[in-house]
Scaffold this motif. Sequence first.
Motif, PDB file in Angstrom:
ATOM      1  N   ILE A 140       1.672  10.129   6.594  1.00 58.67           N
ATOM      2  CA  ILE A 140       1.123   8.643   4.698  1.00 58.67           C
ATOM      3  C   ILE A 140       2.442   8.036   5.004  1.00 58.67           C
ATOM      4  O   ILE A 140       3.208   8.610   4.024  1.00 58.67           O
ATOM      5  N   GLY A 141       1.835   6.674   4.249  1.00 56.49           N
ATOM      6  CA  GLY A 141       2.375   5.504   4.194  1.00 56.49           C
ATOM      7  C   GLY A 141       3.541   5.165   5.336  1.00 56.49           C
ATOM      8  O   GLY A 141       4.389   5.145   6.277  1.00 56.49           O
ATOM      9  N   ALA A 142       2.564   3.800   6.033  1.00 58.27           N
ATOM     10  CA  ALA A 142       2.937   2.436   7.100  1.00 58.27           C
ATOM     11  C   ALA A 142       4.208   1.895   7.204  1.00 58.27           C
ATOM     12  O   ALA A 142       4.057   0.831   7.017  1.00 58.27           O
ATOM     13  N   GLY A 143       4.886   1.629   6.035  1.00 65.69           N
ATOM     14  CA  GLY A 143       6.357   1.448   6.314  1.00 65.69           C
ATOM     15  C   GLY A 143       7.063   1.323   7.122  1.00 65.69           C
ATOM     16  O   GLY A 143       6.073   2.190   8.027  1.00 65.69           O
ATOM     17  N   GLN A 202      -1.554   2.814   1.822  1.00 61.39           N
ATOM     18  CA  GLN A 202      -2.603   2.448   0.269  1.00 61.39           C
ATOM     19  C   GLN A 202      -3.232   1.478   0.578  1.00 61.39           C
ATOM     20  O   GLN A 202      -3.969   1.141  -1.131  1.00 61.39           O
ATOM     21  N   PHE A 203      -2.273   0.603   0.618  1.00 63.50           N
ATOM     22  CA  PHE A 203      -2.135  -0.903  -0.215  1.00 63.50           C
ATOM     23  C   PHE A 203      -3.068  -2.300   1.391  1.00 63.50           C
ATOM     24  O   PHE A 203      -2.363  -0.922   2.757  1.00 63.50           O
ATOM     25  N   LEU A 204      -3.794  -2.901   1.111  1.00 58.83           N
ATOM     26  CA  LEU A 204      -3.822  -3.387   2.628  1.00 58.83           C
ATOM     27  C   LEU A 204      -2.878  -4.377   3.069  1.00 58.83           C
ATOM     28  O   LEU A 204      -2.148  -4.941   2.439  1.00 58.83           O
ATOM     29  N   LEU A 205      -2.838  -4.541   4.700  1.00 55.67           N
ATOM     30  CA  LEU A 205      -1.801  -4.872   4.599  1.00 55.67           C
ATOM     31  C   LEU A 205      -2.195  -6.035   5.394  1.00 55.67           C
ATOM     32  O   LEU A 205      -3.290  -6.609   5.953  1.00 55.67           O
ATOM     33  N   GLU A 238      -6.145   2.451   2.212  1.00 56.47           N
ATOM     34  CA  GLU A 238      -6.429   4.293   1.411  1.00 56.47           C
ATOM     35  C   GLU A 238      -6.236   4.646   0.636  1.00 56.47           C
ATOM     36  O   GLU A 238      -4.555   5.722   1.043  1.00 56.47           O
ATOM     37  N   LYS A 239      -5.720   4.941  -0.889  1.00 57.52           N
ATOM     38  CA  LYS A 239      -4.923   5.799  -1.284  1.00 57.52           C
ATOM     39  C   LYS A 239      -4.876   7.618  -1.262  1.00 57.52           C
ATOM     40  O   LYS A 239      -5.972   8.172  -1.787  1.00 57.52           O
TER      41      LYS A 239
END
Length: 391
Positions: A17-20, A42-45, A173-174
Amino acid sequence: MAAPSQPQKCTYDVIVIGAGIQGSFTAYHLAQRHKDTLLLEQFLLPHSRGSSHGQSRIIRSAYPQEYYSRMMPDSFRLWHQLEAETGTTLYRQTGLVVLGPSGEPELEACRRSLGVDEVLDAAALAQRFPGFRLQAGQVAVVDSTAGVLFADRALRAVQEVFRRHGGTLRDGEKVLRIEPGATVTVTTTAGVYKAPRLIITAGAWTGAFVEQLGLRLPLQPLRIDVCYWREKQPGSASLGSVSPCFLTLGLSQAPHGIYGLPSIEYPGLMKVCHHHGSPTDPEKRDQAPSSAPRPDIAILSSFISSCLPGLETQPAVMETCLYTNTPDEDFILDRHPKFSNIVIGAGFSGHGFKLAPVVGKLLCELSLGEEPSHNMAHFAITRFPGVLGAA
């Protein structure tokens, strides 16, 4: 991202979870181990809501804490590996000036971590880097290995290799709910996913996720002013694209430290920031009123006036970023105390980007039940009392 009309796969070996940068490197290492991995964002990249956006970050070998300096050779190696895998330049060597009062303990620790004897006084530093002016009693140490990481480019590169190795990245996707168990169930705004292993690298949103899991971590999101300062004379010596990075340690007027690097985002400007900020809710970071006092700007203006005389003393551009700090500013890299198949990476405290390749490897190793490749004593959840028992 899968097309909406296609059947959506719901079972994986690991969910991250989390694509940072931390989550993306974790997923990258898992995919290279042939683990079927889902990376959720969760946010659009691309987005600028977290801590991994922007074009530049400092990478350095100099660290006061030896457990970080010992990780840096591995980190440099993995960054170079990613460059080779993508055919992309991700790093520019500029050198780093570490400056502070003579005999300052953290400055001395940096010198030892670099294995150098040379300490520069004001005259020696001005000869080597004319853009800097030390004040009375100050000295500098130079880290020649240091430079600038191209942050946005690095994030895209690691996600590209993750996908190339069969990984699935779903953005926009949140995560709504996490249900622990032998198989962890993750419910998002678009689906329900299951995996025997979960890794949470959600930056400033991590605290809310782990509270669902009975864990109250001392994570404090901070809103950071990212400031860019114009050269008085465009192209002046040792400023702009050829200047070294720098950081301060132990200055009485800037107890949290100041750092700077040549600006890639805005040519002719230099990025100089206070390594601190104001507490914030990550959902409301950009809602701060413009009239709110910003003491960090006064600290930076004073420092620039005295130490970087080639720059204007008011910022030309101001942006914001998020730090997520722990009380001791060391990372959290550990398994959940109750659910050993849930691993948490958090609290990178504004100095995690350079170490993301190693962090991702360590979180991957923890998740797979392997012996970590570096000493984890300083990153344990249990160093904080009273973390269990959140509602």
